[in-house]
Design an enzyme around this catalytic site. Structure first.
Site, PDB file in Angstrom:
ATOM      1  N   HIS A  11       0.867  -1.172   0.000  1.00 46.05           N
ATOM      2  CA  HIS A  11       0.000   0.000   0.000  1.00 46.05           C
ATOM      3  C   HIS A  11       0.908   1.227   0.000  1.00 46.05           C
ATOM      4  O   HIS A  11       1.905   1.279   0.724  1.00 46.05           O
ATOM      5  CB  HIS A  11      -0.920   0.002   1.221  1.00 46.05           C
ATOM      6  CG  HIS A  11      -1.936  -1.093   1.172  1.00 46.05           C
ATOM      7  ND1 HIS A  11      -2.989  -1.093   0.280  1.00 46.05           N
ATOM      8  CD2 HIS A  11      -2.042  -2.237   1.879  1.00 46.05           C
ATOM      9  CE1 HIS A  11      -3.711  -2.180   0.452  1.00 46.05           C
ATOM     10  NE2 HIS A  11      -3.155  -2.901   1.413  1.00 46.05           N
ATOM     11  N   ASN A  12       0.584   2.197  -0.807  1.00 46.16           N
ATOM     12  CA  ASN A  12       1.436   3.368  -0.979  1.00 46.16           C
ATOM     13  C   ASN A  12       1.222   4.350   0.169  1.00 46.16           C
ATOM     14  O   ASN A  12       0.587   5.386   0.020  1.00 46.16           O
ATOM     15  CB  ASN A  12       1.155   4.023  -2.334  1.00 46.16           C
ATOM     16  CG  ASN A  12       2.226   5.025  -2.696  1.00 46.16           C
ATOM     17  OD1 ASN A  12       3.237   5.135  -2.010  1.00 46.16           O
ATOM     18  ND2 ASN A  12       2.006   5.748  -3.766  1.00 46.16           N
TER      19      ASN A  12
END
Length: 117
Positions: A11-12
């Site tokens: 997940h960024n």
């Protein structure tokens, strides 16, 4: 010896990525044993932004099917996988529920550094 390249995304989120890296600085011995016990002799994970790349070397008896079966029966690995999935997301093109995706080798260059002289 077999060599595999695998990819996975995170997940960024900078905080989640930092936590994920910290987890990998302190991998439990039971997780390391599950890896080496399956025939994996070397595993390196690299990160660029939210993309992970793993290079894995294994003995000739290694099998992803056998590793998956052993992992499914190992309570330590099940907890680890649930914990790490919080940080991970499937890479584009992955099958539903698939984490690390084996990449196809498309190029190889090697040189022989021996000297004839």
């Amino acid at each position: 010896m077999k060599r595999y390249a695998l990819a996975l995304d995170l997940h960024n989120d900078a905080q989640l990525i930092a936590e994920y890296e910290e987890l990998h600085r302190n991998v439990a011995p039971e997780i390391e044993q599950s890896i080496t016990g399956s025939g994996i002799t070397r595993m390196d994970i690299y990160r660029f932004a939210d993309r992970l790349f793993m290079i894995m070397e294994a003995n000739d008896d290694f099998s992803f099917t056998d590793k998956a079966a052993a992992d499914a029966a190992n309570p330590h690995v099940k907890v680890w996988e649930q914990l790490t999935w919080r940080f991970q997301k499937a890479i584009p093109g992955a099958k539903p529920g698939e984490k690390w995706v084996v990449m196809d080798k498309i190029f190889e260059l090697s040189s022989d550094e021996r000297s004839d002289g």
